[in-house]
Design a protein around this motif. Structure first.
Motif, PDB file in Angstrom:
ATOM      1  N   MET A  87     -30.460 130.373  55.821  1.00 31.59           N
ATOM      2  CA  MET A  87     -30.561 130.859  54.440  1.00 31.59           C
ATOM      3  C   MET A  87     -31.292 129.842  53.566  1.00 31.59           C
ATOM      4  O   MET A  87     -32.145 130.211  52.758  1.00 31.59           O
ATOM      5  CB  MET A  87     -29.154 131.148  53.896  1.00 31.59           C
ATOM      6  CG  MET A  87     -28.467 132.309  54.586  1.00 31.59           C
ATOM      7  SD  MET A  87     -26.756 132.502  54.097  1.00 31.59           S
ATOM      8  CE  MET A  87     -26.970 133.270  52.494  1.00 31.59           C
ATOM      9  N   LEU A 126     -34.979 130.216  51.597  1.00 28.31           N
ATOM     10  CA  LEU A 126     -35.206 129.909  50.177  1.00 28.31           C
ATOM     11  C   LEU A 126     -36.361 128.927  50.006  1.00 28.31           C
ATOM     12  O   LEU A 126     -37.155 129.049  49.070  1.00 28.31           O
ATOM     13  CB  LEU A 126     -33.926 129.330  49.555  1.00 28.31           C
ATOM     14  CG  LEU A 126     -32.756 130.290  49.384  1.00 28.31           C
ATOM     15  CD1 LEU A 126     -31.512 129.527  48.963  1.00 28.31           C
ATOM     16  CD2 LEU A 126     -33.103 131.378  48.381  1.00 28.31           C
ATOM     17  N   ALA A 128     -26.990 126.360  45.458  1.00 29.85           N
ATOM     18  CA  ALA A 128     -26.743 127.709  44.940  1.00 29.85           C
ATOM     19  C   ALA A 128     -27.110 127.794  43.458  1.00 29.85           C
ATOM     20  O   ALA A 128     -27.692 128.794  43.015  1.00 29.85           O
ATOM     21  CB  ALA A 128     -25.282 128.100  45.151  1.00 29.85           C
ATOM     22  N   VAL A 151     -29.993 136.167  43.978  1.00 32.12           N
ATOM     23  CA  VAL A 151     -29.448 135.526  45.174  1.00 32.12           C
ATOM     24  C   VAL A 151     -28.149 134.773  44.890  1.00 32.12           C
ATOM     25  O   VAL A 151     -27.564 134.201  45.806  1.00 32.12           O
ATOM     26  CB  VAL A 151     -30.462 134.562  45.843  1.00 32.12           C
ATOM     27  CG1 VAL A 151     -31.716 135.296  46.253  1.00 32.12           C
ATOM     28  CG2 VAL A 151     -30.779 133.391  44.956  1.00 32.12           C
ATOM     29  N   ASP A 152     -27.706 134.766  43.650  1.00 32.17           N
ATOM     30  CA  ASP A 152     -26.538 133.966  43.268  1.00 32.17           C
ATOM     31  C   ASP A 152     -25.279 134.377  44.034  1.00 32.17           C
ATOM     32  O   ASP A 152     -24.628 133.532  44.662  1.00 32.17           O
ATOM     33  CB  ASP A 152     -26.293 134.071  41.764  1.00 32.17           C
ATOM     34  CG  ASP A 152     -25.188 133.148  41.306  1.00 32.17           C
ATOM     35  OD1 ASP A 152     -25.095 132.026  41.854  1.00 32.17           O
ATOM     36  OD2 ASP A 152     -24.418 133.535  40.408  1.00 32.17           O
ATOM     37  N   PRO A 207     -24.656 136.328  46.898  1.00 29.17           N
ATOM     38  CA  PRO A 207     -24.560 136.083  48.343  1.00 29.17           C
ATOM     39  C   PRO A 207     -24.631 134.600  48.716  1.00 29.17           C
ATOM     40  O   PRO A 207     -23.948 134.156  49.642  1.00 29.17           O
ATOM     41  CB  PRO A 207     -25.736 136.861  48.939  1.00 29.17           C
ATOM     42  CG  PRO A 207     -26.635 137.199  47.826  1.00 29.17           C
ATOM     43  CD  PRO A 207     -25.822 137.166  46.576  1.00 29.17           C
ATOM     44  N   LEU A 208     -25.409 133.823  47.978  1.00 27.71           N
ATOM     45  CA  LEU A 208     -25.545 132.408  48.312  1.00 27.71           C
ATOM     46  C   LEU A 208     -24.273 131.629  47.997  1.00 27.71           C
ATOM     47  O   LEU A 208     -23.856 130.764  48.760  1.00 27.71           O
ATOM     48  CB  LEU A 208     -26.749 131.809  47.584  1.00 27.71           C
ATOM     49  CG  LEU A 208     -27.224 130.460  48.077  1.00 27.71           C
ATOM     50  CD1 LEU A 208     -27.552 130.522  49.567  1.00 27.71           C
ATOM     51  CD2 LEU A 208     -28.428 130.008  47.299  1.00 27.71           C
ATOM     52  N   GLN A 223     -27.894 140.248  52.865  1.00 26.32           N
ATOM     53  CA  GLN A 223     -27.910 140.546  51.430  1.00 26.32           C
ATOM     54  C   GLN A 223     -28.928 139.669  50.704  1.00 26.32           C
ATOM     55  O   GLN A 223     -29.691 140.159  49.860  1.00 26.32           O
ATOM     56  CB  GLN A 223     -26.526 140.313  50.816  1.00 26.32           C
ATOM     57  CG  GLN A 223     -25.503 141.359  51.135  1.00 26.32           C
ATOM     58  CD  GLN A 223     -24.152 141.012  50.533  1.00 26.32           C
ATOM     59  OE1 GLN A 223     -24.038 140.154  49.676  1.00 26.32           O
ATOM     60  NE2 GLN A 223     -23.116 141.692  51.008  1.00 26.32           N
ATOM     61  N   MET A 224     -28.943 138.385  51.039  1.00 27.24           N
ATOM     62  CA  MET A 224     -29.884 137.480  50.389  1.00 27.24           C
ATOM     63  C   MET A 224     -31.325 137.837  50.756  1.00 27.24           C
ATOM     64  O   MET A 224     -32.206 137.844  49.897  1.00 27.24           O
ATOM     65  CB  MET A 224     -29.593 136.032  50.776  1.00 27.24           C
ATOM     66  CG  MET A 224     -30.388 135.052  49.918  1.00 27.24           C
ATOM     67  SD  MET A 224     -30.260 133.357  50.501  1.00 27.24           S
ATOM     68  CE  MET A 224     -31.474 133.388  51.809  1.00 27.24           C
ATOM     69  N   HIS A 225     -31.554 138.181  52.026  1.00 29.23           N
ATOM     70  CA  HIS A 225     -32.902 138.552  52.469  1.00 29.23           C
ATOM     71  C   HIS A 225     -33.374 139.795  51.727  1.00 29.23           C
ATOM     72  O   HIS A 225     -34.527 139.861  51.272  1.00 29.23           O
ATOM     73  CB  HIS A 225     -32.905 138.779  53.984  1.00 29.23           C
ATOM     74  CG  HIS A 225     -34.243 139.150  54.529  1.00 29.23           C
ATOM     75  ND1 HIS A 225     -35.272 138.241  54.611  1.00 29.23           N
ATOM     76  CD2 HIS A 225     -34.714 140.319  54.997  1.00 29.23           C
ATOM     77  CE1 HIS A 225     -36.340 138.853  55.112  1.00 29.23           C
ATOM     78  NE2 HIS A 225     -36.022 140.113  55.353  1.00 29.23           N
TER      79      HIS A 225
END
Length: 155
Positions: free
Chosen positions: A82, A86, A104, A114-115, A117-118, A149-151
């Motif tokens: 992850m 980023l 984060a 992205v807040d 999920p990260l 989710q982040m992707h």
């Protein structure tokens, strides 16, 4: 008058006992050699710096760890994947030594999507890796979901 045949008693000497204070070695007190070694920079290890690998390499390694039942390492590698994503998407710059919370926060300032999920992934990672809690398949599955989710949020 001394009795006949009585010899004087020999004078007994007791050994001298020297009492010394006990010497304690406090953990916060350093010897000179330790202080000299602390000045020299520590060699970089894979745990202190993110290796320069693509995201797919981290995901592949995480899958292998999970297949072997080494879920703590799998969680760590998924978190590294992850972070690498980023960096590759130029959301954050590569800075060794960032904490999970600092990373984060920086990513959320750059891309607010992205807040959630990260931060959740950072919580799972910290609980397993730094909190030394036993990791299971559910932790690995949760990290997979958060990475997806982040992707999707970055796409």
């Amino acid at each position: 008058m001394a009795a006949l045949g009585a010899a004087p008693l020999p004078r007994l000497r007791m050994p001298r006992i020297r009492l010394r204070r006990p010497r304690f070695h406090w953990p916060f007190r350093r010897r000179k050699r330790d202080a000299q070694e602390a000045v020299q920079p520590a060699p970089e290890t894979p745990d202190t710096e993110l290796p320069d690998l693509p995201v797919a390499a981290f995901v592949s390694l995480a899958d292998r760890f999970a297949a072997q039942g080494r879920y703590a390492e799998a969680v760590r590698e998924r978190h590294r994947a992850m972070v690498r994503e980023l960096i590759e998407r130029q959301v954050v710059e590569h800075r060794p030594g960032w904490t999970v919370a600092e990373l984060a926060g920086a990513a959320a300032r750059a891309r607010p999507v992205v807040d959630a999920p990260l931060r959740a992934a950072g919580g799972v990672f910290s609980e397993v890796w730094y909190g030394q809690r036993p990791a299971g398949a559910q932790h690995d599955q949760r990290m997979r979901e958060l990475a997806d989710q982040m992707h999707r949020a970055l796409s």
